[in-house]
Every structure is written in C-alpha cells, then in structure tokens.
Design a protein around this motif. Structure first.
Motif, short mmCIF file in Angstrom:
data_model
loop_
_atom_site.label_atom_id
_atom_site.label_comp_id
_atom_site.label_asym_id
_atom_site.label_seq_id
_atom_site.Cartn_x
_atom_site.Cartn_y
_atom_site.Cartn_z
N GLU A 72 9.80 -0.70 2.94
CA GLU A 72 9.27 0.41 2.17
C GLU A 72 10.22 0.72 1.01
O GLU A 72 11.44 0.64 1.18
CB GLU A 72 9.09 1.66 3.05
N ARG A 127 7.19 9.94 -2.23
CA ARG A 127 6.14 8.94 -2.01
C ARG A 127 6.81 7.60 -1.76
O ARG A 127 7.98 7.41 -2.11
CB ARG A 127 5.20 8.84 -3.21
N SER A 129 0.84 -1.20 0.00
CA SER A 129 0.00 0.00 0.00
C SER A 129 0.87 1.24 0.00
O SER A 129 2.02 1.22 0.47
CB SER A 129 -0.92 0.01 1.23
N ALA A 130 0.34 2.32 -0.52
CA ALA A 130 1.07 3.59 -0.56
C ALA A 130 1.01 4.27 0.80
O ALA A 130 -0.02 4.24 1.48
CB ALA A 130 0.48 4.50 -1.63
N GLY A 131 2.11 4.87 1.20
CA GLY A 131 2.12 5.67 2.41
C GLY A 131 1.39 6.97 2.19
O GLY A 131 1.24 7.43 1.06
N THR A 132 0.94 7.58 3.26
CA THR A 132 0.26 8.87 3.15
C THR A 132 1.27 9.97 2.85
O THR A 132 2.49 9.80 3.04
CB THR A 132 -0.48 9.21 4.44
N ALA A 133 0.78 11.12 2.42
CA ALA A 133 1.65 12.26 2.15
C ALA A 133 2.39 12.69 3.42
O ALA A 133 3.57 13.06 3.38
CB ALA A 133 0.83 13.42 1.58
N GLU A 134 1.70 12.63 4.56
CA GLU A 134 2.33 13.00 5.83
C GLU A 134 3.45 12.02 6.19
O GLU A 134 4.53 12.44 6.62
CB GLU A 134 1.28 13.02 6.95
N GLU A 135 3.21 10.72 6.02
CA GLU A 135 4.23 9.72 6.31
C GLU A 135 5.44 9.90 5.39
O GLU A 135 6.58 9.76 5.82
CB GLU A 135 3.65 8.32 6.14
N TYR A 167 11.04 3.55 -2.31
CA TYR A 167 10.78 4.89 -2.82
C TYR A 167 11.82 5.21 -3.88
O TYR A 167 12.87 4.57 -3.96
CB TYR A 167 10.83 5.93 -1.69
#
Length: 337
Positions: free
Chosen positions: A124, A111, A97-103, A126
């Motif tokens: 993770e 991202r 799943s994609a991390g949130t913008a804040e994370e 990126y």
C-alpha cells in the motif's frame, strides 16, 4: 515500460506501517506494550494499533487466522512520486485500487492505494499520514523513524531475484550489500535493499542451491530502532522477564553495524529491536559482500534439534506450495549476482 527512463523515486519512499493479522490479541498487547514498550490503542474487539511516534498508526492488528504480516504500507513524500509509482504499476498491467475511507482511517492516513506484492504481502502507498496530538504512553523513551522510515522487514524467498526486481521496479530500491552465512550446513545469501538513507528497508534471504523456504510466515522478522542503548537493554530485559521467547541474544551485525536482539512475536515471526545502525552516504557507498550475519553475539536462545528439524519440515512444505510472485513487476533483467 522502462522505469529507468522516468525520474527516480528513491529517497521519497519510507516504510510507514504494517498490518498484522492475528487472533492472539491479549498476547500481542502484552508483547507490544509491556515488552517492546510501544503505545497501544484499542479500537474494537477485532482491531488495535501500536504507535511509536506522532503518527496515528505504525502497526495495525486485525483479527484473523494468518498470524502474519499481511500488508506493508509505504509513505511516499509527495504526490508526484506517488503518481509515478501508480503509473508504473498500471503500465505493467498490475491491478491497483484505492482503499476505502474506513480502511484509510484505521491506517492513520488520508488515502491509500493497494496492489499485490511478493509472497502474497499486499503493498500500500500513501502520501499523508495523520498525526496524533495524544501524548505517547510508552516504556521505551522513543524510536527512530523520520526520513529513514519506521524500520525494516526481512523476507525469506525461493525467488530472491524476483523480489529484488519487484522493489527495484516499483520503488527504485538500491542494493546496499550482501551477507553470506552458513547455518547448520545450509548456505544462505541475503540481499539488503534500501529506498532511502536507512541501510535497508527490505532484506531478502535465500537458501543457496535449494528451492526451499524454511519460514512459515511471509515475513521472517520486522525491525524497529530504539533511540538509545538504554532503551534497547531495558526492552531486552522486559522480554525475558515477561516470559516471551527470545530467538537471538544481543549482538552486532557485520554490515549495518546495528546492535540488536530478536524476540519471537505471539504470531511466530521474529521482532528485532535495534540501535545505532549506520546511515548510508549515497556519494560514497558501494555494495560489498560480508561473511556472516554478526560480528559478535546474536546467539540462538533455547533452540534444539527439534526446532531445526521443524524448520526443514516447513522448508519441504514450501516445495509443495509454490511461492507467489508478481511477474509483471519482478524486473526481468535486473542484474543480480
């Protein structure tokens, strides 16, 4: 899915950041800045980061009870390699799943995508790290990162072939070499895996013939590479002077020839600061087996029989709590000795 039929991502993968969960923020700040010599940024009461180069984040510390490394972040060179890795994960039926913008902002990346990893360590990936224009304020002059990534992590396991299979399946990790060592009558076999020119980004240690894991934390140690011998010596001295526990004195490893020492972090896992490891030449390298971890040095500091008994107590506990794996990505059929 047969990942060998797809283009290899080897060389496009680099250890980029780690996420550590801890409640010992004051001790970690002293350890990271005053002992190891990194740049520190306080984000809030529950979040802080360390920098060792122009990347906004190399270590993210978040408040929580684990006292452990909970996430490994991998920098992927290009979107094509990123998409290949994502396709492999999804093809094996593993959720990502994609991390949130804040994370993503906390990690200093544009991202990222997360997915489960061995021993419960979230993985993770990126492609675009954010760079900081703020000058580094460090006691250490500089650290070696770049094409080799930011260092390595070492993990103890009761299922080493599963771990090796995982990193081969996901990142096309290659076996660099083995070390066989006997400590207090216990035989260890350590596998060293590389994903780029660094001798290893992952080390996997297992007790031969015994299904026990003697280490409480998911990660046994992590490594950063100092730019100079002077940086290494001065940080070693600061660790002692500030009263942090030293696990192993300065020594030199048999396989990667790195000069290093091991300190104990406020969370209990170890921190290796090293200097001048060899760089692997892919055109000539062949895996081999080394006898013993060190050519010289790396002597235990202050370890008593109580510490040894405590290790075996933790090892016995691991028999009650089976080690987490990701079977779908564990690479059944990956050759291993």
């Amino acid at each position: 899915m047969n990942t060998t039929a797809t283009p290899s991502v080897f060389g496009a993968v680099h250890l980029g950041y780690l996420v550590i969960e801890t409640n010992r923020f004051a001790d970690w700040r002293r350890f990271g800045t005053d002992a190891i010599g990194m740049h520190h940024d306080t984000l809030s009461r529950d979040l802080m980061r360390f920098r060792i180069d122009d990347h906004e984040c190399r270590f993210l510390l978040q408040r929580g009870p684990a006292e452990d490394v909970v996430t490994l972040g991998w920098h992927i060179d290009d979107h094509e390699s990123f998409e290949q890795i994502e396709a492999r994960i999804r093809a094996h039926g593993v959720p990502c799943s994609a991390g949130t913008a804040e994370e993503a902002a906390l990690r200093g990346v544009e991202r990222f995508l997360r997915f489960p990893g061995p021993k419960g360590i979230t993985q993770e990936i990126y492609t675009t790290p954010l760079k900081s224009a703020e000058p580094l304020k460090m006691l250490t002059s500089s650290f070696v990162t770049g094409d080799a990534g930011m260092g390595h992590v070492a993990i103890t396991s009761t299922k080493p072939t599963h771990l090796r299979g995982f990193f081969h399946t996901v990142f096309d990790a290659r076996l660099t070499d083995y070390i066989e060592e006997t400590i207090s009558g216990v035989k260890l076999k350590i596998r060293f895996l590389r994903v780029n020119e660094r001798h290893h980004s992952i080390a996997i240690a297992a007790v031969r013939g015994l299904p026990i894991d003697p280490v409480r934390t998911r990660v046994q140690h992590l490594n950063v590479q100092a730019e100079s011998l002077d940086d290494l010596a001065r940080s070693y001295e600061r660790v002692y002077e500030l009263g942090f526990e030293m696990a192993l004195s300065v020594g030199q490893h048999t396989n990667d020839k790195e000069l290093s020492y091991y300190a104990v972090t406020p969370s209990g896992f170890e921190w290796e600061t090293g200097w001048n490891p060899i760089v692997v030449d892919e055109s000539t390298w062949e895996p081999s087996t080394h006898q013993g971890i060190s050519i010289w040095g790396h002597k235990p500091v202050g370890q008593t029989i109580v510490d040894k008994l405590d290790q075996f107590r933790l090892g016995a506990r691991s028999l009650v709590h089976p080690e987490k794996t990701v079977p779908a990505l564990s690479g059944a059929g990956i050759p291993d000795d």
